[in-house]
Enzyme design. Structure first.
Site, PDB file in Angstrom:
ATOM      1  N   CYS A  78       0.866  -1.183   0.000  1.00  0.00           N
ATOM      2  CA  CYS A  78       0.000   0.000   0.000  1.00  0.00           C
ATOM      3  C   CYS A  78       0.901   1.231   0.000  1.00  0.00           C
ATOM      4  CB  CYS A  78      -0.886  -0.025   1.246  1.00  0.00           C
ATOM      5  SG  CYS A  78      -1.845   1.475   1.550  1.00  0.00           S
ATOM      6  N   CYS A 192      -0.786   3.812  -6.389  1.00  0.00           N
ATOM      7  CA  CYS A 192      -1.645   3.129  -5.431  1.00  0.00           C
ATOM      8  C   CYS A 192      -1.796   1.711  -5.949  1.00  0.00           C
ATOM      9  CB  CYS A 192      -3.018   3.810  -5.335  1.00  0.00           C
ATOM     10  SG  CYS A 192      -4.251   2.885  -4.384  1.00  0.00           S
TER      11      CYS A 192
END
Length: 268
Positions: A78, A192
């Site tokens: 992440c 992302c």
């Protein structure tokens, strides 16, 4: 340092299902590696949380997961959690930690026009870490950023088999294009891990002259390097997905996780 047991898993951690885009290429390199995939559905989306909240939440939750599953290595799959909490996690946990950072260096090597777009969450694109990467690897180039929380929601929906709203994709690309100099962007960094799940939709909106890049393959190679020489099971074992409990967000169907070798789900 003692070599881990063959059945010690690799722990992948993300706010949701974006980290599957890192798990995929890792399984290609390490096909029999035991896998625990953890998604913090109770905290999703991370991109709209404060730095202080994530700096406290991520190390605490990862600490629980490490204690419970005893992994040989943990991957913070992440970008938002990595850019905010990676140093806190490494200070708190006594095992190798691999983070995820925007692929600005390869994008800078790839661009011909000298204009790079960085598409991430709101929290990621405002981090000084992105400034540092840009200064270090993209000096003399223009780096434009845009935070798109809608893409995280769209990626999660797509994995559940739901339709992706084209307007969400268009707004995300326009958020880069409409900035001064944005019409010259020829590389977009998907900063992302959720966003490569929307690769086809984003590519169609950006056009064939724009290349999309993410860091998943590089992270997989890093994981393989750090575990080189370690023992692995002779055959692949069913992977486990762990979700923090959320009243309004149930886990996805197992059919969405099966292509990644995950056959069981737990709630914590």
């Amino acid at each position: 340092m003692q070599s881990p047991a063959a059945d010690a898993p690799i722990l992948f951690f993300d706010s949701g299902l974006g980290g599957l885009t890192v798990l995929g290429p890792t399984r290609a390199l390490l096909p029999t590696a035991p896998i625990v995939y953890a998604a913090d559905y109770a905290g999703l989306p991370y991109g709209q949380k404060s730095e202080a909240e994530l700096a406290a939440r991520v190390p605490a939750l990862l600490g629980r997961l490490v204690e419970r599953y005893q992994p040989r290595l943990a991957v913070i799959a992440c970008n938002t959690a990595s850019t905010i909490a990676l140093t806190h996690v490494r200070a708190a946990l006594d095992l190798p930690i691999v983070g995820t950072v925007p692929a600005i260096k390869p994008a800078a090597e790839m661009t011909k026009n000298g204009v790079i777009g960085v598409l991430g969450t709101e929290a990621t694109v405002r981090q000084p870490y992105v400034d540092d990467l840009s200064a270090k690897f993209a000096g003399g180039k223009t780096v434009l950023r845009h935070g798109s929380p809608g893409l995280v929601t769209a990626a999660e929906a797509k994995l559940r088999g739901e339709a992706v709203d084209p307007a969400v994709i268009a707004r995300a690309v326009a958020g880069l294009r409409d900035q001064p100099g944005g019409d010259a962007i020829d590389v977009i960094v998907l900063a992302c891990t959720h966003f490569p799940l929307l690769q086809d939709e984003l590519q169609a909106a950006a056009g064939p002259a724009v290349r999309l890049i993410d860091g998943a393959a590089g992270i997989a190679r890093r994981i393989a390097h750090l575990t080189e020489g370690q023992d692995w099971p002779a055959t692949a074992q069913p992977g486990l997905a762990v979700f923090t409990r959320s009243d309004d967000r149930p886990p996805p169907p197992l059919s969405a996780l099966a292509p990644y070798g995950i056959e069981r789900i737990e709630l914590i």
